[in-house]
Design an enzyme around this catalytic site. Structure first.
Site, PDB file in Angstrom:
ATOM      1  N   GLU A  29       0.915  -1.145   0.271  1.00  0.00           N
ATOM      2  CA  GLU A  29       0.134  -0.238   0.133  1.00  0.00           C
ATOM      3  C   GLU A  29       1.163   1.381   0.050  1.00  0.00           C
ATOM      4  O   GLU A  29       0.817   2.358   0.701  1.00  0.00           O
ATOM      5  CB  GLU A  29      -0.805  -0.198   1.294  1.00  0.00           C
ATOM      6  CG  GLU A  29      -1.664  -0.714   0.886  1.00  0.00           C
ATOM      7  CD  GLU A  29      -3.309  -1.145   2.469  1.00  0.00           C
ATOM      8  OE1 GLU A  29      -4.325  -1.569   2.741  1.00  0.00           O
ATOM      9  OE2 GLU A  29      -2.951  -0.366   3.378  1.00  0.00           O
ATOM     10  N   GLU A  41      -5.286  -8.713   0.946  1.00  0.00           N
ATOM     11  CA  GLU A  41      -5.513  -8.470   2.168  1.00  0.00           C
ATOM     12  C   GLU A  41      -7.261  -8.544   2.381  1.00  0.00           C
ATOM     13  O   GLU A  41      -8.177  -7.963   1.054  1.00  0.00           O
ATOM     14  CB  GLU A  41      -5.052  -7.411   3.545  1.00  0.00           C
ATOM     15  CG  GLU A  41      -4.115  -7.337   3.141  1.00  0.00           C
ATOM     16  CD  GLU A  41      -3.596  -5.709   4.220  1.00  0.00           C
ATOM     17  OE1 GLU A  41      -4.275  -4.747   3.966  1.00  0.00           O
ATOM     18  OE2 GLU A  41      -2.531  -5.870   3.977  1.00  0.00           O
TER      19      GLU A  41
END
Length: 448
Positions: free
Chosen positions: A161, A350
């Protein structure tokens, strides 16, 4: 029963800072999350101990084996491996050698994330991601990790991220190092572009290093991006096109537009604003062959999960403990849009929910909301696969409850409950439900 492909990577995930603890042990020095946490973390907590995974990893892996995980995604702590510039900490490396060896013995595929937000404080003091010098520092770190672990690790994730650790860390002050940028929109884009160039080049060099130095043949390499996600509300041609365009709208998305990162990495093209800083030579380094598109995904942004004025959301719509909208359809539309643009197999790196979990009077942790959440999201992922989208795995966030960054210890994402006082682990009901899903290689009755 919705059956998934053979060899599907049923997994769970963690991140070093969120679980390891052992802040100053065995030669580790501070990361930016250690050094800048004071005054920024809910209830004034810190990650000094977290889940004490550094000392309890064998216990945790025994639970992973009981769960039946096919893969486990973990991250390496850069300041544990390199506590100072140019200094390799053998004790830190040995921890990850031991961890990956234990995973292999348990029959679990290690998925190694090279950078999951814990920048060494020594690197930050030299300019961090704002200084091009970090490219050489990151290359040295990656080579050290690959040389140490690539006899046991085949799956590699370069970054987790970047939209968050750059956008939230350097522009919005929501994550470490908690900096803000109050310039004009044009200047913010310009500053973001220069910082992003350093991250993108680090990614490209990391891929090259892994391919050149891996001890296991055919290493599998990707990343774990996140971004703004939009679902097609009415599934008309216009509705689908609108959702797709919004997902890749850099003007509105800033660093949270996934194509800000993925276009240079996969297509070798510089999107708007980045075209001013990325040369053709840069793009040759950044755009390396990848094996999968790793994506962290939780909710659809057109329900404005974290905004004060919902768009398509309605008063009282289902939300997690963190206020994130529960929108299972996002696990259909985002993989579809990503595959149509980038043509790489999708790995969900995720997905999960924070829930109000606690030990009940029977000594157990009952979390039917999480079971229903996972069932609904996996059902939509199955739909995407039925439509021809290649998906190689699903990684639940998270294996255990953990230190949830600036939110501290309140949000609980885990399949395993952690009592932070005693460090006792208690598998939740969702643990046993997911165990059955993995055993069956599919999703059937929700409560089975």
């Amino acid at each position: 029963m919705k059956l998934f492909p053979e060899n599907f990577l049923w997994g769970a995930a963690s991140a070093s800072f969120q679980i390891e603890g052992a802040r100053n042990e065995d030669g580790k020095t501070d990361s930016i999350w250690d050094a800048t946490a004071d005054g920024h973390i809910k209830r004034n907590l810190n990650g000094d101990k977290a889940c004490d995974h550094y000392h309890r990893y064998r216990e945790d892996i025994a639970l992973m084996k009981e769960l039946g995980l096919k893969s486990y995604r973990f991250s390496v702590s850069w300041p544990r491996v390199m506590p100072q510039r140019g200094i390799i900490n053998e004790k830190g490396l040995q921890f990850y050698r031991d961890l990956t060896g234990e995973l292999r013995r348990a029959g679990i595929e290690p998925l190694c994330t090279l950078y999951h937000w814990d920048l060494p404080m020594w690197a930050y003091n030299e300019g961090g991601w704002e200084n091009p010098q970090i490219i050489d520092e990151f290359k040295e770190y990656v080579q050290t990790v690959v040389d140490a672990l690539s006899d046991k690790v085949r799956y590699w994730i370069t970054f987790n991220e970047p939209a968050c650790f750059i956008g939230f860390g350097y522009f919005e002050g929501r994550q470490a190092p908690f900096k803000t940028n109050t310039m004009t929109k044009e200047q913010r884009f310009s500053d973001l572009a220069y910082i992003s160039r350093n991250v993108l080049l680090c990614h490209g060099y990391a891929v090259k290093i892994i391919r050149e130095r891996s001890k296991l043949a055919d290493p599998q390499i990707g990343f774990a991006l996140n971004g703004r996600n939009f679902v097609a509300y009415d599934e008309t041609t216009d509705g689908i096109e609108k959702a797709r365009n919004e997902m890749f709208d850099i003007e509105k998305g800033f660093s949270m537009a996934v194509n800000w990162w993925a276009d240079p990495m996969i297509l070798g093209k510089a999107p708007q604003y980045l075209e001013k800083v990325l040369t053709q030579e840069d793009l040759k380094v950044i755009c390396q062959p990848l094996n999968f598109f790793g994506y962290n995904i939780y909710f659809a942004n057109n329900y404005n999960a974290d905004a004060k004025s919902p768009d398509l959301g309605w008063p009282g719509m289902p939300r997690t403990q963190l206020g994130w909208a529960i929108t299972p359809e996002v696990l259909y539309w985002s993989p579809k849009f990503l595959y149509e643009r980038y043509h790489l197999p999708i790995l969900i790196t995720e997905n999960g929910m924070s829930n109000l979990d606690f030990v009940m009077s029977d000594g157990k942790v009952h979390d039917p909301q999480r079971i229903d959440y996972m069932y609904c999201y996996l059902s939509k992922l199955y739909r995407a696969m039925n439509d021809g989208i290649p998906v190689i795995g699903y990684t639940a966030w998270a294996f255990t409850d953990n230190f949830e960054w600036a939110e501290g210890c309140d949000p609980r994402f885990g399949l395993v409950y952690v009592d932070y006082r005693s460090q006792q682990r208690i598998p939740k009901d969702s643990f046993y439900w997911y165990q059955q899903v993995i055993r069956d290689n599919g999703v059937g009755d929700i409560m089975q």
